[in-house]
Design a protein around this motif. Sequence first.
Motif, mmCIF file in Angstrom:
data_model
loop_
_atom_site.group_PDB
_atom_site.id
_atom_site.type_symbol
_atom_site.label_atom_id
_atom_site.label_comp_id
_atom_site.label_asym_id
_atom_site.label_seq_id
_atom_site.Cartn_x
_atom_site.Cartn_y
_atom_site.Cartn_z
ATOM 1 N N LEU A 205 -5.473 8.231 -3.697
ATOM 2 C CA LEU A 205 -6.139 7.106 -4.056
ATOM 3 C C LEU A 205 -7.004 7.396 -5.168
ATOM 4 O O LEU A 205 -7.510 6.399 -5.745
ATOM 5 N N LEU A 206 -7.528 8.710 -5.230
ATOM 6 C CA LEU A 206 -8.316 8.661 -6.303
ATOM 7 C C LEU A 206 -7.465 8.632 -7.605
ATOM 8 O O LEU A 206 -8.248 7.862 -8.530
ATOM 9 N N ILE A 207 -6.513 9.046 -7.793
ATOM 10 C CA ILE A 207 -5.558 8.718 -8.909
ATOM 11 C C ILE A 207 -5.524 7.140 -9.117
ATOM 12 O O ILE A 207 -5.534 6.903 -10.224
ATOM 13 N N LEU A 208 -5.394 6.284 -7.934
ATOM 14 C CA LEU A 208 -5.326 5.114 -8.195
ATOM 15 C C LEU A 208 -6.746 4.290 -8.489
ATOM 16 O O LEU A 208 -6.856 3.456 -9.276
ATOM 17 N N GLY A 209 -7.748 4.973 -7.664
ATOM 18 C CA GLY A 209 -8.981 4.320 -7.795
ATOM 19 C C GLY A 209 -9.491 4.490 -9.270
ATOM 20 O O GLY A 209 -10.319 3.528 -9.521
ATOM 21 N N VAL A 210 -9.533 5.448 -9.763
ATOM 22 C CA VAL A 210 -10.401 5.485 -11.354
ATOM 23 C C VAL A 210 -9.938 4.415 -12.072
ATOM 24 O O VAL A 210 -10.688 3.724 -12.808
ATOM 25 N N PRO A 211 -8.679 4.399 -12.449
ATOM 26 C CA PRO A 211 -8.229 3.416 -13.530
ATOM 27 C C PRO A 211 -8.249 1.783 -13.029
ATOM 28 O O PRO A 211 -8.576 1.016 -13.792
ATOM 29 N N THR A 212 -8.470 1.713 -11.358
ATOM 30 C CA THR A 212 -8.863 0.501 -10.995
ATOM 31 C C THR A 212 -10.106 0.110 -11.243
ATOM 32 O O THR A 212 -10.320 -1.009 -12.002
ATOM 33 N N ILE A 213 -11.131 0.905 -11.349
ATOM 34 C CA ILE A 213 -12.553 0.525 -11.630
ATOM 35 C C ILE A 213 -12.603 0.430 -13.255
ATOM 36 O O ILE A 213 -13.164 -0.597 -13.504
ATOM 37 N N LEU B 287 1.771 2.246 -11.792
ATOM 38 C CA LEU B 287 1.020 3.450 -11.302
ATOM 39 C C LEU B 287 1.065 3.433 -9.701
ATOM 40 O O LEU B 287 1.607 4.243 -8.933
ATOM 41 N N SER B 288 0.633 2.188 -9.168
ATOM 42 C CA SER B 288 0.564 2.038 -7.704
ATOM 43 C C SER B 288 1.915 2.201 -6.978
ATOM 44 O O SER B 288 2.162 2.598 -5.887
ATOM 45 N N ILE B 289 3.008 1.437 -7.639
ATOM 46 C CA ILE B 289 4.247 1.450 -7.087
ATOM 47 C C ILE B 289 4.698 2.813 -7.153
ATOM 48 O O ILE B 289 5.297 3.255 -6.038
ATOM 49 N N GLY B 290 4.653 3.612 -8.207
ATOM 50 C CA GLY B 290 4.819 4.888 -8.270
ATOM 51 C C GLY B 290 4.543 5.907 -6.876
ATOM 52 O O GLY B 290 5.171 6.473 -6.201
ATOM 53 N N ILE B 291 2.875 5.663 -7.061
ATOM 54 C CA ILE B 291 2.445 6.477 -5.799
ATOM 55 C C ILE B 291 2.770 6.086 -4.456
ATOM 56 O O ILE B 291 3.204 6.900 -3.451
ATOM 57 N N MET B 292 3.073 4.763 -4.312
ATOM 58 C CA MET B 292 3.329 4.198 -2.860
ATOM 59 C C MET B 292 4.720 4.427 -2.750
ATOM 60 O O MET B 292 5.254 4.699 -1.477
ATOM 61 N N ALA B 293 5.646 4.546 -3.690
ATOM 62 C CA ALA B 293 6.979 4.762 -3.537
ATOM 63 C C ALA B 293 7.394 6.369 -3.055
ATOM 64 O O ALA B 293 8.108 6.691 -2.165
ATOM 65 N N MET C 299 5.728 0.480 5.039
ATOM 66 C CA MET C 299 6.055 -0.536 3.908
ATOM 67 C C MET C 299 4.851 -1.627 3.544
ATOM 68 O O MET C 299 4.455 -1.809 2.655
ATOM 69 N N GLY C 300 4.541 -2.140 4.764
ATOM 70 C CA GLY C 300 3.446 -2.979 4.715
ATOM 71 C C GLY C 300 2.204 -2.389 4.346
ATOM 72 O O GLY C 300 1.431 -3.035 3.665
ATOM 73 N N GLY C 301 1.861 -1.349 4.450
ATOM 74 C CA GLY C 301 0.658 -0.560 4.316
ATOM 75 C C GLY C 301 0.682 -0.112 3.041
ATOM 76 O O GLY C 301 -0.554 -0.249 2.395
ATOM 77 N N VAL C 302 1.792 0.262 2.445
ATOM 78 C CA VAL C 302 1.494 0.566 0.938
ATOM 79 C C VAL C 302 1.315 -0.626 0.031
ATOM 80 O O VAL C 302 0.681 -0.426 -0.863
ATOM 81 N N THR C 303 2.146 -1.635 0.388
ATOM 82 C CA THR C 303 1.534 -2.750 -0.341
ATOM 83 C C THR C 303 0.090 -3.302 -0.234
ATOM 84 O O THR C 303 -0.423 -3.759 -1.249
ATOM 85 N N GLY C 304 -0.447 -2.898 1.117
ATOM 86 C CA GLY C 304 -1.713 -3.191 1.184
ATOM 87 C C GLY C 304 -2.623 -2.440 -0.011
ATOM 88 O O GLY C 304 -3.458 -2.912 -0.739
ATOM 89 N N VAL C 305 -2.249 -1.397 -0.092
ATOM 90 C CA VAL C 305 -2.801 -0.313 -0.978
ATOM 91 C C VAL C 305 -2.836 -1.009 -2.570
ATOM 92 O O VAL C 305 -3.771 -1.061 -3.186
ATOM 93 N N MET C 306 -1.296 -1.393 -2.741
ATOM 94 C CA MET C 306 -1.240 -2.179 -4.118
ATOM 95 C C MET C 306 -2.090 -3.275 -4.252
ATOM 96 O O MET C 306 -2.857 -3.266 -5.173
ATOM 97 N N LEU C 307 -2.406 -4.048 -3.278
ATOM 98 C CA LEU C 307 -3.218 -5.435 -3.338
ATOM 99 C C LEU C 307 -4.692 -5.048 -3.660
ATOM 100 O O LEU C 307 -5.425 -5.500 -3.866
ATOM 101 N N SER D 274 -5.868 -2.692 -5.353
ATOM 102 C CA SER D 274 -6.214 -2.468 -6.782
ATOM 103 C C SER D 274 -6.651 -3.889 -7.349
ATOM 104 O O SER D 274 -5.755 -4.546 -7.616
ATOM 105 N N ALA D 275 -7.886 -4.314 -7.561
ATOM 106 C CA ALA D 275 -8.315 -5.456 -7.814
ATOM 107 C C ALA D 275 -7.920 -6.256 -9.099
ATOM 108 O O ALA D 275 -7.002 -7.175 -8.881
ATOM 109 N N PRO D 276 -7.749 -5.266 -10.063
ATOM 110 C CA PRO D 276 -6.940 -5.884 -11.181
ATOM 111 C C PRO D 276 -5.321 -6.223 -11.305
ATOM 112 O O PRO D 276 -4.939 -7.237 -11.675
ATOM 113 N N ALA D 277 -4.808 -5.667 -10.210
ATOM 114 C CA ALA D 277 -3.563 -5.772 -10.017
ATOM 115 C C ALA D 277 -3.288 -6.926 -9.166
ATOM 116 O O ALA D 277 -2.406 -7.883 -9.257
ATOM 117 N N ASP D 278 -4.327 -7.358 -8.473
ATOM 118 C CA ASP D 278 -4.384 -8.342 -7.136
ATOM 119 C C ASP D 278 -4.606 -9.668 -7.766
ATOM 120 O O ASP D 278 -4.212 -10.530 -7.541
#
Lengths: 344, 601
Positions: A102-110, A48-54, B345-353, B355-359
């Motif tokens: 961020l909301l889309i990513l935040g909810v499943p994260t929590i 999910l996060s890779i998708g959004i970030m891509a 690119m560094g910033g988006v991987t920051g957002v990925m990180l 997300s605690a469960p993914a981290d």
Amino acid sequence: MNRWHVLKRLLPLMVGLMLILSACGREDLSTLNPQGPVAQSQYDLMKLSIGIMALVVIVVFAICIYVLIRFRRRKGDNTIPKQVEGNHTLEIIWTSVPLILLLILGVPTIQQVFNLSKDYSQDPDAIQVKVTAHQYWWEFEYPDYGITTAQDLIVPTGKKIYFQLHTADVKHSFWIPAIGGKMDTNAGITNKMYLEFDKEGVFRGKCAELCGPSHAYMDFKAKAVSEESFNNWIAAMHEPAQVAADAEIATLFTNACLSCHAIGESTADSARTGPDLTGIGGRVTVGSILYNDEAPVADNLVEWITDPQKIKAGANMPSAGDMGLTPEQVQGIADYLADYKLNY
Amino acid sequence: MDWLTTVDHKKIGILYLIAGFLFFIIGGLEALVIRYQLMVPMNDVVSGQLFNELITMHGTTMIFLAAMPMLFALMNAVIPLQIGARDVAFPFLNSLGFWTFFFGGVLLNLSWFANAVPDAGWTSYVPLASTTYSDGHGVDYYVIGLQIAGIGTLLGGINFMATIINMRAPGLTFMRLPMFTWTIFITSVLIVFAFPVLTVGLVALMFDRLFHANFFESANGGNTVLWEHIFWVFGHPEVYILILPAFGIISEVVSTFSRKRLFGYSSMVFATMLIAFLGFMVWAHHMFTTGLGPVANGLFSIATMLIAVPTGVKIFNWLFTLWGGSIKFNTSSMFAIGFVPTFVMGGVTGVMLASAPADYQYHDTYFVVAHFHYVIVGGLIFGIFSGLHYWWPKMFGRKLNEVLGQITFWTFFIGFHMTFLIQHFLGLLGMPRRVVSYLPGQGFDNMNLISTIGAFLMGIGTIAFIINVFVTWSKPRNAEADAWGDGRSLEWTIPSPPPEYNFKQLPLVRSYDAWWKEKMDGNKAMTPAEPVGPIHMPSPSILPFIMSVGLFIAGFGFMYNKLIVAGAGLLITFACMAIRSLFDDHGFHIEPEDQEKEVHV
Ligand code: HEM
Ligand SMILES: [Cu+2]
């Protein structure tokens, strides 16, 4: 060299690269190849996060490339572009769109944060395992069954495995990438987490926190077996220790090795400063990194006992020389241990 | 001798640049050895012990002794000029700041010769960094070296805060400050809040190590996680201390070379403040796997993700500054433009990180190594290269060579992506960081090879830059005051390099982008805000140098438990302080008739 040649040389590299990436690594290791529900839920978040970030990256790259091509200064161009102060509408858009993403990513994260921290310590169906990390090996105790093993973690499939994580010395981190994310072992604190194994197989585990010169080699194996095998294994662990047939080797082993190691049901603390050796002949590796399917167990054992420092610098085990063992004696002990397998 | 006693911000800037770049080369060589070792599986160029020493020294050197000082170089060289001041608020402190940084750094690096190198990582997590598990003096070098260098940074922060508040030219209100000045101002605030935390942490660790205090000794009631909190409460803002100035540099360069004013100036200012504020609120995202529990992990996840919003505002503002502009391509602008997508690119991987469960999967793997190098190399080092090429004529009166500049840019840029892009995948495939080697056949082999080749390419880029500096050195000093022709802020109104007193008459600032406005109004110079008169200058002093030597000696004394030496060192320092307070020094004046004689750096 003309251009085509360069390309021809680079081509295999590129193709190789693509193959590596698309294969997503080893099944028993890669986080991109999840083999259990915990890793799967984490992988879903990653996707999910890779998708959004891509998406974000593509938008930025597109604008960037467009701007660079469209607005490059031509030779002799001395015009002064219009000095724009800003644009509120645009600024509101690029503040609110990220918030929505961020909301889309935040909810499943929590959701997952709470999900993965569930407590199964009282669940009669879950298997409890106390993990103790040592420089540079792992100890696994099953309090409900009264047994302790090392290096190879044996678990049944289809059950929750609830871990209590400790350290005997510095901070380490317990990690089986294909099965689920890591958790640190802190001095004086107990951390807890659960994992689940869907499939039978051997999965590679690693220490993920710098813990000294041999941090890189502090691997372990998680071996998921059927419930039946698991019960057989428990039973086998309870059987009396198998002693060397040769009496001389048996005495030697007791004197030189059992001051730190345990076999069978010995529970003396002094016998727990090194890994438990019960059934070591059937383990996947010797010393975490000498694979028994690549060389005979006995050879690996000889290599390890002769000079542990060569394989894991800083390991807290004396070498054969320090213990006053001759090569023949080392061979004898290795042969005995190589034959010491558990039936399960 | 001149250079040991100078209190002139321009010269101190050059000292910072030389020292910082020297440490950058040392840190870079360490990185190359690390990468060379990791080129093939089960390589044995270095031992596990030496490898841990190399990563520790590489990380510590790059962050504290290379990146920060090079930023201090630019801020010393530029800030007083941008705000129309004749020097910083406290020139003596400025010099003291440089020398403490320098001797702290030297002390740290002497560990290589003392054969006792810190080996617990640049984060020095306890218990690994305790005397039980790192005996010998390695970690002592880390603790005391950083403590001394940290004094310098803190002094710099205080000094620039005071300078920017008090010494702006008439008419230069806060909302007319150039963006670089703004980011340095906020960075200085961050330094003032964050560095004392490091100081406290280092003192606690020093007491644990030298006097067997038990702050972090869990067997005796201490808490190892406490160190992690202290370290990251400092450490996370530190990342922003590094990156905010780069944001400032990019803002200046992008707007100069596209001939446009910065898009959304006020939103840039507020975004910077917001990033700085949030930067203090998110330290625990380095500790998701420490076991803080779901509530903490959840909150810190969300707080961290929020930083993406102001950062995104900045990115789009830069892109829309370029939009509709007339973009000139040269080394400086290319580093700045290369910065934008790289940093994204560094910033988006920051957002990925975030997300605690993914981290739980990413943490302490090569994915993280890739992420933070995208931010600090792709962000900060690109920013510094851009800024150096941009302000070089102002600092030295000569433009850097463009051809060599292009070589630097392309090798460094390509090498950088080659080194670090692929490391994301290494991490995802299960390669932990800080590993001296890896078994063959785990799917890591080819990618590590590619990564190492990239690292050496970056090395070539750096060498090209060094050659460029020497080639440029041998050329005449002919840079014009407004060296790029499109300058917008005050530093471009005075000669390159500026005279000792910077501004003969302080300028009157009439709008944002003051110099650009005057040029557009058809003026050839700024309107002066004062008549020509004698200019007061601070006198040079050797005291800061001697004080730092004193601290350096004291550091050794403490480390090797020779309290007499320690006392003697401290005595030297205190004696200098006494001299400084007891003897008045009023400085001197440059009379109007002497002002015409160009007094160059
Ligand atoms: C020449 C370019 C560089 C290369 C090839 C490089 C490479 C590396 C490598 C291979 C590691 C070790 C990864 C690990 O196993 O943990 C590392 C760690 C690190 N690097 Fe770099 N690096 C470079 C530049 C920089 C710069 C400019 C900075 C900061 C301004 C930096 C900051 C760090 C930090 C903080 C660490 C972590 C050290 C630790 O784990 O204690 N690096 N780098
Ligand atoms: Cu470990």
